[in-house]
Structure formats: C-alpha cells, structure tokens
Motif scaffolding. Sequence first.
Motif, PDB file in Angstrom:
ATOM      1  N   VAL A  59      84.115  31.993  70.898  1.00 23.80           N
ATOM      2  CA  VAL A  59      85.103  31.324  71.743  1.00 23.80           C
ATOM      3  C   VAL A  59      86.283  32.261  71.957  1.00 23.80           C
ATOM      4  CG1 VAL A  59      84.464  28.994  71.010  1.00 23.80           C
ATOM      5  CG2 VAL A  59      86.213  30.262  69.728  1.00 23.80           C
ATOM      6  N   HIS A  68      87.703  28.363  74.864  1.00 28.23           N
ATOM      7  CA  HIS A  68      86.640  28.329  75.862  1.00 28.23           C
ATOM      8  C   HIS A  68      85.441  29.107  75.338  1.00 28.23           C
ATOM      9  CE1 HIS A  68      89.222  26.660  79.060  1.00 28.23           C
ATOM     10  NE2 HIS A  68      90.176  27.365  78.472  1.00 28.23           N
ATOM     11  N   TRP A  69      84.281  28.795  75.886  1.00 28.70           N
ATOM     12  CA  TRP A  69      83.050  29.477  75.487  1.00 28.70           C
ATOM     13  C   TRP A  69      83.124  30.943  75.873  1.00 28.70           C
ATOM     14  CZ3 TRP A  69      79.105  28.061  72.480  1.00 28.70           C
ATOM     15  CH2 TRP A  69      77.938  28.839  72.497  1.00 28.70           C
ATOM     16  N   ARG A  99      84.234  20.561  76.455  1.00 23.66           N
ATOM     17  CA  ARG A  99      84.537  21.755  77.245  1.00 23.66           C
ATOM     18  C   ARG A  99      83.557  22.881  76.931  1.00 23.66           C
ATOM     19  NH1 ARG A  99      89.418  21.709  76.242  1.00 23.66           N
ATOM     20  NH2 ARG A  99      89.575  23.184  74.518  1.00 23.66           N
ATOM     21  N   LEU A 100      83.307  23.124  75.658  1.00 20.82           N
ATOM     22  CA  LEU A 100      82.372  24.188  75.289  1.00 20.82           C
ATOM     23  C   LEU A 100      80.966  23.876  75.796  1.00 20.82           C
ATOM     24  CD1 LEU A 100      83.507  24.952  71.619  1.00 20.82           C
ATOM     25  CD2 LEU A 100      84.137  26.168  73.717  1.00 20.82           C
ATOM     26  N   SER A 101      80.574  22.613  75.715  1.00 18.31           N
ATOM     27  CA  SER A 101      79.235  22.229  76.160  1.00 18.31           C
ATOM     28  C   SER A 101      79.056  22.464  77.654  1.00 18.31           C
ATOM     29  CB  SER A 101      78.984  20.757  75.822  1.00 18.31           C
ATOM     30  OG  SER A 101      77.694  20.364  76.195  1.00 18.31           O
ATOM     31  N   GLU A 103      80.771  24.637  79.480  1.00 17.81           N
ATOM     32  CA  GLU A 103      80.945  26.048  79.829  1.00 17.81           C
ATOM     33  C   GLU A 103      79.783  26.922  79.362  1.00 17.81           C
ATOM     34  OE1 GLU A 103      85.859  26.112  79.658  1.00 17.81           O
ATOM     35  OE2 GLU A 103      84.681  26.972  78.022  1.00 17.81           O
ATOM     36  N   ALA A 104      79.125  26.531  78.288  1.00 19.69           N
ATOM     37  CA  ALA A 104      78.035  27.336  77.731  1.00 19.69           C
ATOM     38  C   ALA A 104      76.786  27.204  78.595  1.00 19.69           C
ATOM     39  CB  ALA A 104      77.732  26.879  76.308  1.00 19.69           C
ATOM     40  N   VAL A 109      74.885  24.454  73.423  1.00 19.35           N
ATOM     41  CA  VAL A 109      75.733  23.656  72.533  1.00 19.35           C
ATOM     42  C   VAL A 109      74.962  22.391  72.208  1.00 19.35           C
ATOM     43  CG1 VAL A 109      77.876  22.347  72.270  1.00 19.35           C
ATOM     44  CG2 VAL A 109      77.911  24.581  73.406  1.00 19.35           C
TER      45      VAL A 109
END
Length: 310
Positions: A59, A68-69, A99-101, A103-104, A109
């Motif tokens: 991150v 963020h990713w 958010r990470l899910s 963006e990845a 994720v």
Amino acid sequence: MIEFRAPDAPPTEPPERDGVKGLEGEPLVVSISDLHGYLGATRSALKTVGDHEDYDPLVESDDEGQLHWAGGDEYVLVLNGDLIDRGPDSEGVIALVERLSREAPHGHVRVTLGNHEWGVLFPALVHWEEWYSSQRTDDDRRGLCEAVANGDIVACYEGYNFTYAHAGQPTRYEAGPINDELVAAAEQLAPAIGTGDDDAVQRDVIDEHWRVLSMGEQGGRGFGAGIVWLDFRYLPGASLPQVVGHTRQEQPVQKGNVVCENVIRSNQTNPGGEAVLVESPDSLRSLERTFDGEVHTNDFQVPETAHADN
C-alpha cells in the motif's frame, strides 16, 4: 455495510474465489486478522510490507494520508476475519478494505468471515448491543449476504501451503465446498431477514451449516465450533496446515501445522506489535512492527505434508 466491488464489477467465481492458484502467476499472499476497528494499527501492519527491504510496498499513502493499493498483481491480501467491533473505528477499517478491494486487480483482496461479521448475520444468537455488529440494519445484513453470494466474503482461502480461515477446523477440508456451503447459508438466510421468521431461520441455518457457522460448546469457541468460531487451543498441531486468527496472541505463533496471526488487539497498550504474514510458494514469514518502528521478520516452518499436497 460492506461494498467491496464497484457496481459494474463481476462476482468473484471459483477458482479465483477459493485460492491463490486460481490467479495468474505466483503473487505473494499477505494476511492479517482481527483488525477489530483499530485503523491505526491496521495501517501500520499493512505498511510493514514495503518498510522491509525485501518487499515492494503493498500500500501507499496519498497526500491526505489515505492508503491505496500499490501491490499491482504481485500480492494477494487476505483479511482473515473480524474487521469490526471492539476498536474505535470499524467504519474506517471497512472503508480502507473497500478501497483496497476496488483498487486491486480482481481477486487480489480476499476477506474471510469472522465471528464478528457472523454476529451481523445472526444477531438473535448473540447480545453485543454496544458493538458495531449489533447496530447494523436489516439492509446491512442483506448486503453482507450478497457479498457472500458474490464471492467477496468467503469462509476460507487456500494459499500455496496454508489455508486461511478465521478460526479453522481440526479435520481436513477444501475451500471450494466450504465456501459453497457459506453461499448456501447466505442465500437461505437473506429472504428471512426482517420477517417474522428471521430468528428461527437464523438458528436453522446455523444448525444446517454447522461446520462453517456453529458457535460450539462453552457459549462459543469450544468443541463443535465451526470454521468461524473454533478456539486455537482446540486445533491440534497435526491439523490441515492453516493460518487462523480469532484467538489473541502477543505475536504470531505456530503450533504444528497451524499458525495464529491475531496480534493487533493484544498490542494496543504498547508501541509496535502489529504484524502481517507473507506466504510464497515455499515459505511463510511474519513481518512484525517493533517498538521503534522498524520491521522484524520471523520464518515459520512449512509442513512437509503441505509440500506433498502441491
């Protein structure tokens, strides 16, 4: 409550849903459990990947300090249950994971169901009125069922040599059938939410899908508990190789084939202690934040039985 996918994103189907071998390449599997609303500790733990010279960042922070990713397709992040309750910022932890899910890359994720997410689905079985989980609406509960049905939340996830589950099981299991069972439970529960049959259906669903959802004896965590509830002390060392959370530890510990990674809550009164696990095709290592902000590593034994199964 939880919206891990953009509205136009496809569901996560097997084999991506169930394990890292459903993805292209050999991404490292980074896992962390029992975030419990402790956003600061969660951020610190995730940043250990990248703060250690052996690893590129998972991150990165923007100008406003949001994470963020940054892992591209080189990592899979497994949030191994209990995102919520106990700590001060369950909403913040959920927002970070969402958010990470989004963006990845798709399938990179993964979230396993913890007993506190279980509490959102089955409020008739617990009395946690003061916690975030028990303050969710019927729409939140339906949304969580939908996340399970879409493959965003699973009962377990297979790494290279270890299976990730919030609490684990002493007998062998495979991710695909166990995750299918969780989907069936969610699809059975969802139509009853908010109806006069809600409480009864909650109990029926748990009884039918006990291996995943049962609280077990001793008011939860004891013998007979499902993969979401079983206490670490009841997992024999000869169990299927697993990485679990649920039972608090000061630092990640290994008992035979099983590693427990639930460390955030036990380290709230001390600087450092946050940790993640990083699994490659032939290793499992912890990255642990020290009191002075550095990152310490510890290598765990990969069971020979795990290599034999690959």
